[in-house]
Design an enzyme around this catalytic site. Sequence first.
Site, PDB file in Angstrom:
ATOM      1  N   LYS A  54       0.831  -1.195   0.000  1.00 37.74           N
ATOM      2  CA  LYS A  54       0.000   0.000   0.000  1.00 37.74           C
ATOM      3  C   LYS A  54       0.875   1.258   0.000  1.00 37.74           C
ATOM      4  O   LYS A  54       2.043   1.212   0.398  1.00 37.74           O
ATOM      5  CB  LYS A  54      -0.885   0.028   1.255  1.00 37.74           C
ATOM      6  N   ARG A  69     -10.437 -11.562   1.696  1.00 34.86           N
ATOM      7  CA  ARG A  69     -11.321 -12.579   1.134  1.00 34.86           C
ATOM      8  C   ARG A  69     -10.674 -13.973   1.200  1.00 34.86           C
ATOM      9  O   ARG A  69     -11.383 -14.987   1.222  1.00 34.86           O
ATOM     10  CB  ARG A  69     -11.702 -12.204  -0.293  1.00 34.86           C
TER      11      ARG A  69
END
Length: 541
Positions: free
Chosen positions: A320, A394
Amino acid sequence: MKIRILEQNPDAVDSPLVAVAVHAGDGQLSPAARALDQALNGAFSRARAAGDFDGRPESSLLFYGPGAAGEAADAVSPTELRRFLFVGLGDAEKTDPGAVRAFAARAVRRAEELRITSLHLVVPVPGRAAAGALEVGAGAPSGGDQAPDPALEALRAAAEGLALAAWDFRELRSMQKPASGPDRPLPPLVDEASVALDLSPEAGGPDDADRAVAVRTGLAFAEGENFARTLQQRPGNVATPEHLAAAALQLAADHGFASTILGPREMETEKMGALLSVAAGSEHEPRFIVLEHRGGKGGDAPLVLVGKGLTFDTGGVSIKPAAGMEDMKFDMSGGAAVLGAMKAIGILNLPLNVVGVVPSSENTINGRATKPGDVIHTRAGKTVEVINTDAEGRLILADALDYAVERFSPRAMVDCATLTGACVIALGHQASALFGTDEELVTALREAGDRSGERCWPLPLWDVYRKQLDSPVADLKNVGGRPAGSITAAMFLKEFVGNTPWAHLDIAGTAYGEPIAPWQRKGGFGVPTRLLLEWVQGHVT
């Protein structure tokens, strides 16, 4: 927080701060507001007539009243001084438990400003006229079923607002001083309150036992959410996967839950390749947390709550940007909410079987970290091509959902996760995204969100979106591109729930940030703890 229930007239209550709500407009004052105004010789009515108070939720007026024994304000010692706070409630027809919750929170904030640690709250009752009588239709049975008593709903909301607003995270401060401003200690937190319903004596109201249950329920909901907020606020070097597991074990000890904690070896036995692949780049071992509240019948299928417990997310190899990365300690907000919900369920000892599941790991980088293009094996046997290592939530949820379906055969299952930035673009910070395979479940969750003030809104799960997850080398990819990012993330999770009634809450925009509601503070909000609790409690018969 301790909350007592009183039936005294507000002008006779011995409290340093008495707060009463006033609707917008120039209508008749409620019984409590009239009593305080009379004790002030009409000072509030004069201020209202002059336009200094309009009743909007942001408005308030503070007066210094006579002592509890009727002494003049200038004759009372500072420690015995009583303050009368009139707080705007907005339009009468829009008053609901959410407005009461906000009113209670605003009273707490004003008490903090005044450096007061206790207060008395006169709770307005939605559906009651100013004179205190029950309006036609309010609280009456609907469709043959007894509707909730508006007075009890208001008491419960007030207890929530008081306790939620009184929470703050201060455990890591070496000095109880603000980060900026004058060198003055932080205000003490409100730790005690009393409440009374704003009803005239002839109006009646619920009995004492029901009032006590309403307050106890509101406090339990708030205590669960505050627990989640505390876990959220703790930084990544404190709230590691091991830390969450320890917190879960303490909940089990406190409330009699059955508990299961899996480490890496047990996860390998369970073939949780997706969870292990996310944790591969971290020095902190992952944990798989299961808590079981067995309050229902032995053969009843449980409700299952699953929460993403990613304790810090660098993005992995798909790293990130540096700006704002400190907020990635909040990537475990779904797991915190599930643990908070389990805490409240334990406090209330709900007569249901409920299971909380939290897969927990970090997503960091070392030489063993998963790389873009790697193919991993999930517990369900499906293979996943990892396109972006920053779509890790996920992956850990995939193994958790499959585990829960196989082990518990849930009556229904709800997961919550700070999953996608696309959700924030779609719905902002006012609502969580809601997806599901069962229309009845989706409707129940949306209604629970409305009742709790933690709103959610449904988005589609049409089969056409599944094509975006097709992979040339594996059963599916972990991302489906930029279009419909929240939907394709939910489609990915759907691959692992089988035929179980299932719903997914994407809380990326609602779990933390700058405060929106008056009971919130900057940082973790605990969302969707109370939404989950509303949904679970809705199954109590």
